[in-house]
Motif scaffolding. Structure first.
Motif, PDB file in Angstrom:
ATOM      1  N   MET A   1       0.906  -0.887   0.291  1.00 46.62           N
ATOM      2  CA  MET A   1      -0.142   0.162   0.084  1.00 46.62           C
ATOM      3  C   MET A   1       1.115   0.833  -0.233  1.00 46.62           C
ATOM      4  SD  MET A   1      -3.233   1.486   2.632  1.00 46.62           S
ATOM      5  CE  MET A   1      -3.769  -0.392   2.439  1.00 46.62           C
ATOM      6  N   THR A   2       0.731   2.386  -1.180  1.00 49.54           N
ATOM      7  CA  THR A   2       1.644   3.766  -1.024  1.00 49.54           C
ATOM      8  C   THR A   2       0.008   4.605  -1.328  1.00 49.54           C
ATOM      9  OG1 THR A   2       2.622   2.460  -2.597  1.00 49.54           O
ATOM     10  CG2 THR A   2       2.881   4.593  -2.440  1.00 49.54           C
ATOM     11  N   MET A   3       0.703   5.174   0.300  1.00 54.87           N
ATOM     12  CA  MET A   3      -0.489   6.194   0.949  1.00 54.87           C
ATOM     13  C   MET A   3       0.136   7.079   0.428  1.00 54.87           C
ATOM     14  SD  MET A   3      -2.354   4.693   1.970  1.00 54.87           S
ATOM     15  CE  MET A   3      -3.587   6.034   2.524  1.00 54.87           C
ATOM     16  N   GLY A   4      -1.021   8.361  -0.185  1.00 47.78           N
ATOM     17  CA  GLY A   4      -0.967   9.698  -0.641  1.00 47.78           C
ATOM     18  C   GLY A   4      -1.733  10.880  -1.197  1.00 47.78           C
ATOM     19  N   LYS A   5      -1.504  11.957  -0.826  1.00 45.58           N
ATOM     20  CA  LYS A   5      -2.758  12.748  -1.351  1.00 45.58           C
ATOM     21  C   LYS A   5      -3.175  12.962  -2.243  1.00 45.58           C
ATOM     22  CE  LYS A   5      -2.773  14.520   2.698  1.00 45.58           C
ATOM     23  NZ  LYS A   5      -2.340  15.782   3.341  1.00 45.58           N
ATOM     24  N   VAL A   6      -4.572  12.544  -3.072  1.00 50.51           N
ATOM     25  CA  VAL A   6      -4.891  12.654  -3.973  1.00 50.51           C
ATOM     26  C   VAL A   6      -6.330  14.372  -3.874  1.00 50.51           C
ATOM     27  CG1 VAL A   6      -4.862  10.691  -4.896  1.00 50.51           C
ATOM     28  CG2 VAL A   6      -6.994  11.325  -3.856  1.00 50.51           C
ATOM     29  N   LEU A   7      -6.664  14.979  -5.314  1.00 50.20           N
ATOM     30  CA  LEU A   7      -7.163  16.105  -5.132  1.00 50.20           C
ATOM     31  C   LEU A   7      -8.638  15.587  -5.293  1.00 50.20           C
ATOM     32  CD1 LEU A   7      -4.535  18.072  -6.914  1.00 50.20           C
ATOM     33  CD2 LEU A   7      -5.423  18.658  -4.471  1.00 50.20           C
ATOM     34  N   ASP A   8      -9.270  16.652  -4.827  1.00 49.95           N
ATOM     35  CA  ASP A   8     -10.367  15.762  -5.021  1.00 49.95           C
ATOM     36  C   ASP A   8     -11.284  15.991  -6.324  1.00 49.95           C
ATOM     37  OD1 ASP A   8     -14.068  16.111  -4.383  1.00 49.95           O
ATOM     38  OD2 ASP A   8     -13.639  16.280  -3.036  1.00 49.95           O
ATOM     39  N   PRO A   9     -12.077  15.906  -7.132  1.00 47.84           N
ATOM     40  CA  PRO A   9     -12.749  15.929  -8.349  1.00 47.84           C
ATOM     41  C   PRO A   9     -13.863  16.906  -8.405  1.00 47.84           C
ATOM     42  CG  PRO A   9     -12.697  13.539  -8.187  1.00 47.84           C
ATOM     43  CD  PRO A   9     -12.390  14.130  -6.820  1.00 47.84           C
ATOM     44  N   THR A  10     -14.480  16.996  -7.896  1.00 47.97           N
ATOM     45  CA  THR A  10     -15.845  17.215  -7.789  1.00 47.97           C
ATOM     46  C   THR A  10     -16.146  18.577  -7.264  1.00 47.97           C
ATOM     47  OG1 THR A  10     -16.715  16.712  -5.155  1.00 47.97           O
ATOM     48  CG2 THR A  10     -16.977  15.204  -6.945  1.00 47.97           C
ATOM     49  N   SER A  11     -17.226  18.973  -7.464  1.00 49.65           N
ATOM     50  CA  SER A  11     -17.469  21.281  -6.966  1.00 49.65           C
ATOM     51  C   SER A  11     -18.895  20.748  -6.822  1.00 49.65           C
ATOM     52  CB  SER A  11     -17.439  21.373  -8.108  1.00 49.65           C
ATOM     53  OG  SER A  11     -17.052  22.565  -8.175  1.00 49.65           O
ATOM     54  N   THR A  12     -19.784  21.183  -5.565  1.00 52.52           N
ATOM     55  CA  THR A  12     -20.549  21.661  -5.080  1.00 52.52           C
ATOM     56  C   THR A  12     -20.517  23.014  -4.496  1.00 52.52           C
ATOM     57  OG1 THR A  12     -20.000  20.750  -2.638  1.00 52.52           O
ATOM     58  CG2 THR A  12     -20.828  19.373  -3.707  1.00 52.52           C
TER      59      THR A  12
ATOM     60  N   ARG B  38      -9.717  19.923  -1.870  1.00 53.58           N
ATOM     61  CA  ARG B  38      -9.921  19.768  -0.799  1.00 53.58           C
ATOM     62  C   ARG B  38      -8.718  18.262  -1.566  1.00 53.58           C
ATOM     63  NH1 ARG B  38     -14.301  15.522   2.011  1.00 53.58           N
ATOM     64  NH2 ARG B  38     -13.202  15.251   4.166  1.00 53.58           N
ATOM     65  N   HIS B  40      -7.394  14.189  -0.396  1.00 53.82           N
ATOM     66  CA  HIS B  40      -7.589  13.395   0.404  1.00 53.82           C
ATOM     67  C   HIS B  40      -6.151  12.880   0.529  1.00 53.82           C
ATOM     68  CE1 HIS B  40     -11.815  13.893   0.028  1.00 53.82           C
ATOM     69  NE2 HIS B  40     -11.548  14.852  -1.128  1.00 53.82           N
ATOM     70  N   ALA B  42      -4.742   8.932   0.869  1.00 49.35           N
ATOM     71  CA  ALA B  42      -5.776   7.738  -0.969  1.00 49.35           C
ATOM     72  C   ALA B  42      -4.695   6.500  -0.335  1.00 49.35           C
ATOM     73  CB  ALA B  42      -6.758   7.826  -1.740  1.00 49.35           C
ATOM     74  N   ASP B  43      -4.631   5.367  -0.377  1.00 44.27           N
ATOM     75  CA  ASP B  43      -3.535   4.222  -1.223  1.00 44.27           C
ATOM     76  C   ASP B  43      -3.616   4.557  -2.340  1.00 44.27           C
ATOM     77  OD1 ASP B  43      -2.392   2.390  -2.146  1.00 44.27           O
ATOM     78  OD2 ASP B  43      -4.499   0.793  -1.389  1.00 44.27           O
ATOM     79  N   LEU B  44      -2.492   4.841  -3.108  1.00 45.28           N
ATOM     80  CA  LEU B  44      -2.501   5.174  -3.995  1.00 45.28           C
ATOM     81  C   LEU B  44      -1.896   3.886  -5.657  1.00 45.28           C
ATOM     82  CD1 LEU B  44       0.368   8.598  -3.988  1.00 45.28           C
ATOM     83  CD2 LEU B  44      -2.437   7.875  -4.266  1.00 45.28           C
ATOM     84  N   ASP B  45      -1.647   2.625  -4.740  1.00 50.51           N
ATOM     85  CA  ASP B  45      -2.051   1.998  -6.042  1.00 50.51           C
ATOM     86  C   ASP B  45      -3.304   1.172  -5.958  1.00 50.51           C
ATOM     87  OD1 ASP B  45       0.134   1.194  -4.260  1.00 50.51           O
ATOM     88  OD2 ASP B  45      -0.245  -0.571  -3.182  1.00 50.51           O
ATOM     89  N   PRO B  67      -5.206  11.013  -8.915  1.00 44.64           N
ATOM     90  CA  PRO B  67      -5.210  13.126  -9.514  1.00 44.64           C
ATOM     91  C   PRO B  67      -4.275  13.265  -7.829  1.00 44.64           C
ATOM     92  CG  PRO B  67      -6.973  12.432  -8.515  1.00 44.64           C
ATOM     93  CD  PRO B  67      -6.762  10.903  -8.690  1.00 44.64           C
ATOM     94  N   ALA B  95     -22.578  24.403  -9.913  1.00 41.77           N
ATOM     95  CA  ALA B  95     -21.288  24.471  -9.303  1.00 41.77           C
ATOM     96  C   ALA B  95     -20.219  24.800 -10.343  1.00 41.77           C
ATOM     97  CB  ALA B  95     -20.271  23.172  -9.123  1.00 41.77           C
ATOM     98  N   ILE B 104      -8.246  18.281 -13.095  1.00 41.73           N
ATOM     99  CA  ILE B 104      -8.393  16.573 -12.070  1.00 41.73           C
ATOM    100  C   ILE B 104      -9.092  15.345 -12.576  1.00 41.73           C
ATOM    101  CG2 ILE B 104      -8.974  15.608  -9.987  1.00 41.73           C
ATOM    102  CD1 ILE B 104      -8.455  18.922  -8.741  1.00 41.73           C
ATOM    103  N   ASN B 186     -18.529  14.684 -11.575  1.00 40.55           N
ATOM    104  CA  ASN B 186     -18.193  15.166 -10.717  1.00 40.55           C
ATOM    105  C   ASN B 186     -18.790  16.782 -10.096  1.00 40.55           C
ATOM    106  OD1 ASN B 186     -17.282  12.576  -9.555  1.00 40.55           O
ATOM    107  ND2 ASN B 186     -15.570  13.099 -11.007  1.00 40.55           N
TER     108      ASN B 186
END
Lengths: 186, 390
Positions: A1-12, B38, B40, B42-45, B67, B95, B104, B186
Motif C-alpha cells: 500500500m502506497t499512501m498519498g494525497k489526491v485532489l478532490d474532483p468534485t465541485s458543489t 480538498r 484526500h 488515499a492508497d495510490l496503488d 489525481p 457548481a 483533476i 463530478n
C-alpha cells in the motif's frame, strides 16, 4: 500500500435555503398561479380541477404554460415567467413526472420561491426523491414538494380526476394553506 | 400555434475566445500552491485507489488514474491557464467548473495535458444556456453531448475521423471524451439514478463521442467555419440520443443517397416528434465516398441540407391519434399533411467523416431543446511574442 494525497474532483455549491418558505395561508381572495407544461395531459386535467376548486373558494387562478427551453423560446419563457410571478400570490408548479421535466419544474419552483412567494412543486411518486435532490442541488433544499401517485399520465381521465379530488386537501396541507379563514380556525 | 423556428437566444453575450498569454513557466514555475481542491489521503496503488474512488462516487467503473498533486501540477504546467479560472457553472448544481477541476478529472481519465484547451472549449460549449444542459443532465432520455473537432488540433490529439471514428478505434483521444464525462459526473453532478433519471443510458455516457471532421475529404467548408465562421481549431457539440446507421448499397446518384438518408432518419418515436420539445436539430455524418459524389452535384451544402430536409418527414396520419393531436395542437403538421424532422433545412448539421469503405451514413438524433454549439479552441501566445508586440 502506497499512501498519498489526491485532489478532490468534485465541485458543489455551498449555499442553501433549508426553509420551506412562507405558508400560503388563506387562499380566498388570493391570486393563485398554476404552472402547466406541454407534456402531461393528466396534469392539465388536475390543474383544471384544482383551479375550479380554488376559484369556487374565492381565489383567482392563472395558468401559465412553460414550453421552450432554449434559444429565443427560452428568452420568451424567462420573460413570461418573471411577469407571471409578479402577478400571483401563491405558486403551484408542475409537473415533475420525468427527468428533464422534474428539472424544469424544480427550476421554475425555485425561481418562484426565490421571489418570496409561497411555492409548492408537484411531483409524482417516482420522482419525489429526485425532486428533493434537484432542489437541494439548486440551493433550496426546503422546497415544498407535493406528491401525486405514479404512474399518473397513463391513467384514464376519470381515474386522474379521482386523484385530483383525493389530493386537493393534502395539497393545501403541503402548502400551509386553507380555503378560508373560518376553515383555517377549525 | 405554428412551426417554431430554431433561433439562438438573443440575451446571452456572444462568446469570444480569449487569447492566452503563455506563462512559459514549465513545471518548476508552477510550484506555487494554487490548487484549492480538498486533499484526500488515499492508497495510490491501482486496486486501492480505484476502490477508494468508487466509494467516493468519483468514478465511472473503469480504472482511474489517481489525481495526485504532482500529476495535476504537471498537467497544468504544460498549459497556460490558471487553475482558479472559472470556465462555467454546470447545471443542475450550478457548481463552479474551474480549470483545476477540469485538470483533476482529465488526469483521472488518462487524458493528456495537450487536451486541456479542447476540454475547456467543450465545457464552455455544453454550458451555453442554449445547449440546455439542465435538461440533458436530468432527463430520462439517453442523451449525451457528442463533439466534432475541426482544425489542426484534430491530428495533434489523434482525434479519429476515419475508420471507427465514432467508437472503437484505439487512440488516447478516447480519454478526452471520458474526461468530459467525468466532469459531467463530478462537477455537473450527473449521476444515474440520483440526478440523472436516464432510463437506459447509453454507451456514449461513458466516453462520449469525440471525432474529427475529415476536412480534406469534404467538398464543403469545415463544420465550425460554416456554423460559426471559425477557421482552424474549433469544437462543435451536439446533444445526441445516439448513433443511427443508414446503409445504402444501391444508390448511384447524389440525390438517391440523400433520399435514402433523409427517409431513414425520421421515425415517430424520435425526440423530434415529441410534444415536449418545440423543435429538434439533426446531425448527419456523410462518409467521404458519398460526400464526394454528392459534392460534385451540390457544391453548396445548403442544397444538400434542403434535399435531406425535404425527405426527412413523416405523414401525420402515421402517428397514433392521441400523439398526432398533440402535434396538431402545436401547429407542427404542415399544409402537405407531413411533420418534418427539423423546422428548417439549416437545422440539418452535416459533416464528413468515416472510413473509405463508404456505404454507411450516421445520423445523430437530437434531444430537442439542446442547440448545437461551436467554440474556438484557444491557443497560447508565447510571452516573448507579447513582449515583442509591446
Amino acid at each position: 500500500m502506497t499512501m498519498g494525497k489526491v485532489l478532490d474532483p468534485t465541485s458543489t455549491r455551498d449555499d442553501d435555503v433549508a426553509s420551506p418558505g412562507p405558508d400560503a395561508g388563506v387562499l380566498a381572495g388570493k391570486r393563485i398561479g398554476i404552472r402547466v407544461d406541454n407534456i402531461w395531459r393528466a396534469w392539465d386535467w388536475i390543474s383544471g380541477d384544482w383551479a375550479a376548486k380554488l376559484e369556487q373558494a374565492g381565489a383567482t387562478v392563472s395558468l401559465w404554460r412553460g414550453y421552450g427551453r432554449s434559444g429565443e423560446d427560452a428568452d420568451r419563457l424567462d420573460r413570461e415567467l418573471r411577469e407571471w410571478l409578479k402577478g400571483i400570490d401563491v405558486a403551484i408548479i408542475g409537473l415533475a413526472n420525468c427527468g428533464s421535466c422534474t428539472g424544469w419544474t424544480v427550476r421554475d419552483a425555485i425561481a418562484a420561491a426565490s421571489t418570496g412567494l409561497p411555492t409548492v412543486a408537484v411531483a409524482t411518486e417516482n420522482f419525489r426523491a429526485f425532486a428533493h435532490e434537484i432542489a437541494a442541488r439548486g440551493g433550496r433544499s426546503g422546497l415544498r414538494v407535493h406528491v401525486l401517485p405514479y404512474p399518473l399520465n397513463e391513467l384514464e381521465q376519470v381515474q386522474v380526476m379521482a386523484v385530483a379530488e383525493q389530493h386537493f386537501g393534502p395539497l393545501l396541507e403541503t402548502m400551509g394553506a386553507s380555503l378560508e379563514q373560518r376553515e383555517a380556525a377549525e | 400555434m405554428s412551426i417554431i423556428k430554431i433561433k439562438a437566444s438573443t440575451t446571452k453575450v456572444a462568446p469570444v475566445p480569449q487569447p492566452l498569454i503563455s506563462r512559459d513557466c514549465g513545471p518548476a514555475g508552477c510550484e506555487v500552491d494554487w490548487l484549492v481542491s480538498r486533499r484526500h489521503e488515499a492508497d495510490l496503488d491501482f486496486e486501492g485507489f480505484n476502490a477508494f474512488a468508487m466509494e467516493k462516487g468519483w468514478g465511472d467503473g473503469l480504472p482511474l488514474v489517481p489525481p495526485t498533486e504532482s500529476r495535476v501540477r504537471m498537467f497544468l504546467a504544460e498549459n497556460d491557464r490558471y487553475p482558479d479560472e472559472v470556465i462555467a457553472h454546470l447545471p443542475p448544481s450550478r457548481a463552479e467548473c474551474t480549470v483545476e477541476k477540469i485538470a483533476i478529472n482529465a488526469v483521472m481519465a488518462g487524458a493528456q495535458p495537450e487536451s486541456l484547451e479542447l476540454l475547456i472549449a467543450m465545457v464552455a460549449a455544453i454550458s451555453d444556456p442554449d445547449f440546455e444542459l439542465y435538461g440533458i443532465n436530468t432527463t430520462t432520455a439517453p442523451v449525451y453531448p457528442a463533439f466534432i473537432v475541426n482544425g489542426p488540433i484534430r491530428d495533434q490529439l489523434a482525434i479519429p475521423y476515419s475508420y471507427g471514428c465514432f467508437g472503437g478505434v484505439a487512440t488516447r483521444a478516447n480519454a478526452i471524451g471520458r474526461a468530459l464525462r467525468l466532469i459531467m459526473r463530478n462537477v455537473a453532478g450527473q449521476v444515474a439514478g440520483v440526478t440523472s433519471q436516464t432510463t437506459f443510458g447509453s454507451p456514449g455516457r461513458l466516453a462520449s463521442i469525440v471525432a474529427g471532421e475529415w476536412e480534406e475529404k469534404s467538398p464543403w467548408a469545415p463544420l465550425a467555419e460554416r456554423r460559426a465562421g471559425i477557421s482552424g481549431n474549433a469544437v462543435s457539440c451536439f446533444g445526441t440520443m445516439g448513433t443511427m446507421n443508414v446503409l445504402d448499397t444501391t444508390s448511384q446518384a447524389p440525390r438517391d443517397f440523400l433520399e435514402q438518408i433523409g427517409k431513414s432518419v425520421p421515425y415517430v418515436a424520435a425526440n423530434c416528434y415529441t410534444p415536449a420539445m418545440p423543435f429538434a436539430e439533426m446531425m448527419v455524418a456523410l462518409n467521404p465516398i458519398c460526400a464526394e459524389i454528392v459534392g460534385r452535384e451540390m457544391p453548396n451544402i445548403e442544397d444538400v441540407q434542403e434535399c435531406l430536409w425535404h425527405y426527412a418527414s413523416v405523414p401525420a396520419d402515421l402517428l397514433q391519434r392521441q400523439h398526432r393531436e398533440q402535434l396538431e395542437a402545436q401547429g407542427r403538421v404542415r399544409e402537405d399533411g407531413r411533420i418534418y424532422a427539423t423546422p428548417e433545412p439549416k437545422d440539418f448539421i452535416l459533416f464528413v467523416a468515416g472510413g473509405l469503405g463508404g456505404l454507411h451514413a450516421t445520423a445523430f438524433h437530437s434531444f430537442g431543446s439542446c442547440l448545437t454549439q461551436t467554440r474556438g479552441i484557444a491557443s497560447p501566445i508565447p510571452a516573448s511574442e507579447m513582449q515583442a508586440a509591446e
